[in-house]
Design an enzyme around this catalytic site. Sequence first.
Site, PDB file in Angstrom:
ATOM      1  N   ASN A   9      16.346 -25.633  43.492  1.00 20.35           N
ATOM      2  CA  ASN A   9      16.218 -25.404  44.935  1.00 20.35           C
ATOM      3  C   ASN A   9      14.753 -25.635  45.314  1.00 20.35           C
ATOM      4  O   ASN A   9      13.908 -24.783  45.055  1.00 20.35           O
ATOM      5  CB  ASN A   9      16.655 -23.962  45.251  1.00 20.35           C
ATOM      6  N   LYS A  11      13.466 -25.820  48.223  1.00 16.88           N
ATOM      7  CA  LYS A  11      13.079 -25.173  49.484  1.00 16.88           C
ATOM      8  C   LYS A  11      12.350 -26.187  50.383  1.00 16.88           C
ATOM      9  O   LYS A  11      12.706 -27.362  50.392  1.00 16.88           O
ATOM     10  CB  LYS A  11      12.254 -23.919  49.201  1.00 16.88           C
ATOM     11  N   HIS A  99      21.599 -18.340  51.374  1.00 18.70           N
ATOM     12  CA  HIS A  99      20.412 -17.940  50.599  1.00 18.70           C
ATOM     13  C   HIS A  99      19.731 -16.775  51.321  1.00 18.70           C
ATOM     14  O   HIS A  99      19.726 -16.716  52.557  1.00 18.70           O
ATOM     15  CB  HIS A  99      19.464 -19.137  50.484  1.00 18.70           C
ATOM     16  N   GLU A 101      16.778 -16.173  51.983  1.00 18.30           N
ATOM     17  CA  GLU A 101      15.763 -16.574  52.968  1.00 18.30           C
ATOM     18  C   GLU A 101      16.420 -16.953  54.290  1.00 18.30           C
ATOM     19  O   GLU A 101      15.858 -16.730  55.360  1.00 18.30           O
ATOM     20  CB  GLU A 101      14.917 -17.726  52.398  1.00 18.30           C
ATOM     21  N   GLU A 171      21.640 -13.667  43.319  1.00 20.22           N
ATOM     22  CA  GLU A 171      20.183 -13.725  43.459  1.00 20.22           C
ATOM     23  C   GLU A 171      19.673 -12.415  44.055  1.00 20.22           C
ATOM     24  O   GLU A 171      19.644 -12.260  45.289  1.00 20.22           O
ATOM     25  CB  GLU A 171      19.790 -14.876  44.395  1.00 20.22           C
ATOM     26  N   GLY A 177      11.049 -15.353  43.712  1.00 21.93           N
ATOM     27  CA  GLY A 177       9.641 -15.695  43.891  1.00 21.93           C
ATOM     28  C   GLY A 177       8.668 -14.600  43.511  1.00 21.93           C
ATOM     29  O   GLY A 177       7.488 -14.666  43.859  1.00 21.93           O
ATOM     30  N   SER A 217      13.343 -15.980  39.960  1.00 22.14           N
ATOM     31  CA  SER A 217      12.285 -16.029  38.937  1.00 22.14           C
ATOM     32  C   SER A 217      12.778 -16.501  37.571  1.00 22.14           C
ATOM     33  O   SER A 217      12.275 -16.064  36.536  1.00 22.14           O
ATOM     34  CB  SER A 217      11.586 -14.665  38.828  1.00 22.14           C
TER      35      SER A 217
HETATM   36  P1  PGA Z   1      12.603 -18.603  42.455  1.00 18.30           P
HETATM   37  O1  PGA Z   1      13.605 -18.921  43.651  1.00 18.30           O
HETATM   38  O2  PGA Z   1      13.194 -19.222  41.202  1.00 18.30           O
HETATM   39  O3  PGA Z   1      11.311 -19.257  42.856  1.00 18.30           O
HETATM   40  O4  PGA Z   1      12.523 -17.130  42.335  1.00 18.30           O
HETATM   41  C1  PGA Z   1      14.997 -18.895  43.454  1.00 18.30           C
HETATM   42  C2  PGA Z   1      15.707 -19.135  44.752  1.00 18.30           C
HETATM   43  O5  PGA Z   1      15.200 -18.751  45.808  1.00 18.30           O
HETATM   44  O6  PGA Z   1      16.807 -19.696  44.764  1.00 18.30           O
END
Ligand code: PGA
Length: 265
Positions: A9, A11, A99, A101, A171, A177, A217
């Site tokens: 992903n 982003k 997601h 976000e 998640e 993150g 992460s």
């Molecule tokens: P990350 O993001 O691996 O940077 O924690 C995962 C995601 O948001 O799908």
Amino acid sequence: MRRPLLTANWKMYKTVPESLAYGHELLPLLGDLIGWEESLDLVICPTDLALWPLGEELASTPIRLGAQNLDPGIQGALTGGTSGFLLHEAGARFVIVGHSERRKFFGETDVIVREKTEAALVAGLGPIVCVGESAEERSRGETLDVVHRQVQEALKTLQTPQMMAVTVAYEPVWAIGTGMVPSPEEAQRVAEAIRQDIDELAGTEARDQVRILYGGSVNEANLQSFLDTPDVDGALIGGAALKAVNFANMARRVVNRDSFPESGQ
Ligand code: PGA
């Protein structure tokens, strides 16, 4: 047997030229993993703008593309919208839905996540439906309740054949993150509960086939520990998949699993 799936992903990080450069770099890095597609699916989710050119770059490979979002409408006067059909036409075969976000910054509710999941399926895209609890919910011991509600609300209208095309990504919001991860046992406990929900909604065939990813992460060192659990079938990877060499190394770990018997080594 569910084939492992690694999904990158990106982003809002890569420009179109950077996306193409990644694709160009990735292929030789996978070059010595002969027949990797027998034991692994790889999906990259770039900016929508890169779907078409990156799809052309990767056309002769088993790597598939996904979008990071879609609008639930099919066609019409919806200025600024991007439908599942447009994404499919541009080369996407998967789409990330719900997601955290998008739930947080774009106000996506469980109902919107359901509408988008349904729209993705109508357009022939495999929805990767994201669920997960916040830090506060976790500290109140509500993880399983939150995930249960999100899974039920997103998927409750689907018939068995549609459910088979769904992937669920667990998640935890607090792990995205941050460098923090749940233990593999915690991830397994949630993945098992998700599988139970799928069983209730669509039966045992769907329960056994739907892939459940862990995300938040994930990196080269911890990937294996999640994949070693019985109900986690892959990962949704943000930061650690932004470099082609790291994504290729993670693919290598999955393909050569037997050569890495010690988790996280
Ligand atoms: P990350 O993001 O691996 O940077 O924690 C995962 C995601 O948001 O799908």
